[in-house]
Design a protein around this motif. Structure first.
Motif, PDB file in Angstrom:
ATOM      1  N   CYS A 114      25.629 -40.847   4.917  1.00  0.00           N
ATOM      2  CA  CYS A 114      24.636 -39.913   5.989  1.00  0.00           C
ATOM      3  C   CYS A 114      23.123 -40.035   5.203  1.00  0.00           C
ATOM      4  O   CYS A 114      22.268 -40.055   6.135  1.00  0.00           O
ATOM      5  CB  CYS A 114      25.022 -38.520   5.586  1.00  0.00           C
ATOM      6  SG  CYS A 114      26.497 -37.968   6.735  1.00  0.00           S
ATOM      7  N   CYS A 118      29.334 -41.123   8.845  1.00  0.00           N
ATOM      8  CA  CYS A 118      29.423 -40.150   7.443  1.00  0.00           C
ATOM      9  C   CYS A 118      30.927 -40.569   7.210  1.00  0.00           C
ATOM     10  O   CYS A 118      31.824 -41.015   7.525  1.00  0.00           O
ATOM     11  CB  CYS A 118      29.600 -38.641   8.179  1.00  0.00           C
ATOM     12  SG  CYS A 118      29.974 -37.585   6.638  1.00  0.00           S
ATOM     13  N   TYR A 119      30.997 -40.535   5.621  1.00  0.00           N
ATOM     14  CA  TYR A 119      32.051 -40.855   4.638  1.00  0.00           C
ATOM     15  C   TYR A 119      33.226 -39.792   5.081  1.00  0.00           C
ATOM     16  O   TYR A 119      34.425 -39.801   4.531  1.00  0.00           O
ATOM     17  CB  TYR A 119      31.921 -41.012   3.321  1.00  0.00           C
ATOM     18  CG  TYR A 119      31.300 -42.386   3.179  1.00  0.00           C
ATOM     19  CD1 TYR A 119      31.289 -43.433   4.135  1.00  0.00           C
ATOM     20  CD2 TYR A 119      30.780 -42.758   1.935  1.00  0.00           C
ATOM     21  CE1 TYR A 119      31.012 -44.780   3.869  1.00  0.00           C
ATOM     22  CE2 TYR A 119      30.171 -44.035   1.867  1.00  0.00           C
ATOM     23  CZ  TYR A 119      30.393 -44.896   2.628  1.00  0.00           C
ATOM     24  OH  TYR A 119      29.686 -46.200   2.615  1.00  0.00           O
ATOM     25  N   GLY A 154      27.045 -35.467  10.847  1.00  0.00           N
ATOM     26  CA  GLY A 154      27.554 -35.762   9.466  1.00  0.00           C
ATOM     27  C   GLY A 154      27.061 -34.736   8.418  1.00  0.00           C
ATOM     28  O   GLY A 154      26.538 -33.703   8.769  1.00  0.00           O
ATOM     29  N   CYS A 155      27.827 -35.131   7.103  1.00  0.00           N
ATOM     30  CA  CYS A 155      27.715 -33.879   6.284  1.00  0.00           C
ATOM     31  C   CYS A 155      26.285 -34.133   5.754  1.00  0.00           C
ATOM     32  O   CYS A 155      25.938 -32.807   5.198  1.00  0.00           O
ATOM     33  CB  CYS A 155      28.546 -34.324   5.168  1.00  0.00           C
ATOM     34  SG  CYS A 155      28.246 -35.640   4.167  1.00  0.00           S
ATOM     35  N   GLY A 156      25.384 -34.993   5.801  1.00  0.00           N
ATOM     36  CA  GLY A 156      24.202 -35.031   5.377  1.00  0.00           C
ATOM     37  C   GLY A 156      23.997 -35.220   3.623  1.00  0.00           C
ATOM     38  O   GLY A 156      22.897 -35.424   3.390  1.00  0.00           O
ATOM     39  N   GLN A 157      25.285 -35.224   3.346  1.00  0.00           N
ATOM     40  CA  GLN A 157      25.007 -35.541   1.701  1.00  0.00           C
ATOM     41  C   GLN A 157      25.690 -36.906   1.307  1.00  0.00           C
ATOM     42  O   GLN A 157      24.958 -37.525   0.186  1.00  0.00           O
ATOM     43  CB  GLN A 157      25.897 -34.357   1.182  1.00  0.00           C
ATOM     44  CG  GLN A 157      25.756 -32.806   1.492  1.00  0.00           C
ATOM     45  CD  GLN A 157      24.021 -32.393   0.960  1.00  0.00           C
ATOM     46  OE1 GLN A 157      23.636 -33.064  -0.004  1.00  0.00           O
ATOM     47  NE2 GLN A 157      23.394 -31.984   2.000  1.00  0.00           N
ATOM     48  N   CYS A 158      26.750 -37.566   1.943  1.00  0.00           N
ATOM     49  CA  CYS A 158      27.391 -38.629   1.385  1.00  0.00           C
ATOM     50  C   CYS A 158      26.466 -39.741   1.356  1.00  0.00           C
ATOM     51  O   CYS A 158      25.418 -39.725   2.113  1.00  0.00           O
ATOM     52  CB  CYS A 158      28.698 -38.856   2.136  1.00  0.00           C
ATOM     53  SG  CYS A 158      28.378 -39.628   3.881  1.00  0.00           S
TER      54      CYS A 158
HETATM   55 ZN    ZN Z   1      28.438 -37.692   5.346  1.00  0.00          ZN
END
Ligand code: ZN
Length: 239
Positions: free
Chosen positions: A220, A199-200, A213-217
């Motif tokens: 991810c 993840c970033y 991870g954030c699941g959005q970047c």
């Molecule tokens: Zn992420």
């Protein structure tokens, strides 16, 4: 001058570099690892990579005996001169030229150059990186031609015969999961899922099927898409 049985792996602690580490551990007798602190937004990867190394040592005794020193290089100046979404707090977006603003100019060129300088000192011949041009964002320093040109430049400029390996270059993210499974079985897949950081964002986030991870970047999204495609036995759909 360079030991052909030895390798230095660019190891950031993410899914790709962990798979590359396993690939190197299957092929070479002595492996060292290197990472770079460039004031990346997701600096948590520098902590997480040590967890991954410890797990690899613990779960894979045959690999553990081949795993040597780890090197952490301070490249703070790269963070100072880079105005990107990986080194500043800004939203991820595409630039006018079509490149993601997460592209850090010169990053992989500098990483391999510094890795070669360390490999020179350590008498290591093989350098391994997780660059991939199949399904990533079009980062120009991930291209096969870039890496091949860099190998020539490093060997001319340092008068050595380094070999730059990029085992993921032509794999998509589903095939990278598949390679991890082939190299280290379910135990390695679980290490990747539970401990690697792709993840970033600078947070681990809750455990999902595909890991933390954030699941959005963008990182991810790619990891999740690859994992689901691998589980479904299909190719990664683009977009
Ligand atoms: Zn992420």
């Amino acid at each position: 001058m360079n030991d052909a049985r030895s390798a230095l792996v660019l190891f950031s602690g993410g899914q790709d570099s962990t798979t590359c580490l396993a690939w190197a551990l299957e092929r070479f007798a002595h492996i060292e690892t290197i990472a770079f602190d460039y004031r990346q937004r997701h600096r948590i990867e520098l902590d997480q990579r040590l967890v991954v190394l410890a797990e690899v040592r613990r779960k894979f005794p045959a690999w553990s005996s081949r795993l040597g020193d780890d090197h952490l290089i301070d490249m703070g100046m790269l963070g100072q001169i880079s105005d990107t979404s990986l080194t500043r707090t800004m939203a991820f977006a595409l630039e006018k030229d079509g490149l993601p603003n997460s592209f850090v100019p010169g990053r992989n060129l500098l990483f391999f150059t510094f890795a070669a300088a360390v490999a020179w000192r350590r008498g290591i011949r093989n350098l391994v990186g997780g660059m991939c041009e199949t399904d990533f964002s079009g980062y120009p320093d991930c291209r096969d031609d870039t890496i091949k040109a860099l190998q020539v430049a490093l060997n001319l400029g340092m008068d050595r015969s380094f070999v730059l390996h990029t085992p993921l270059m032509w794999l998509d993210k589903a095939e990278t999961w598949s390679l991890a499974r082939a190299l280290g079985g379910d135990a390695l897949v679980e290490v990747v899922l539970e401990h690697t950081h792709t993840c970033y964002e600078n947070a681990r986030g809750p455990r999902e099927d595909w890991g933390h991870g954030c699941g959005q970047c963008p990182a991810c999204a790619l990891r999740k898409r690859g994992y689901l495609a691998w589980r479904a036995g299909t190719k990664v759909s683009m977009g």
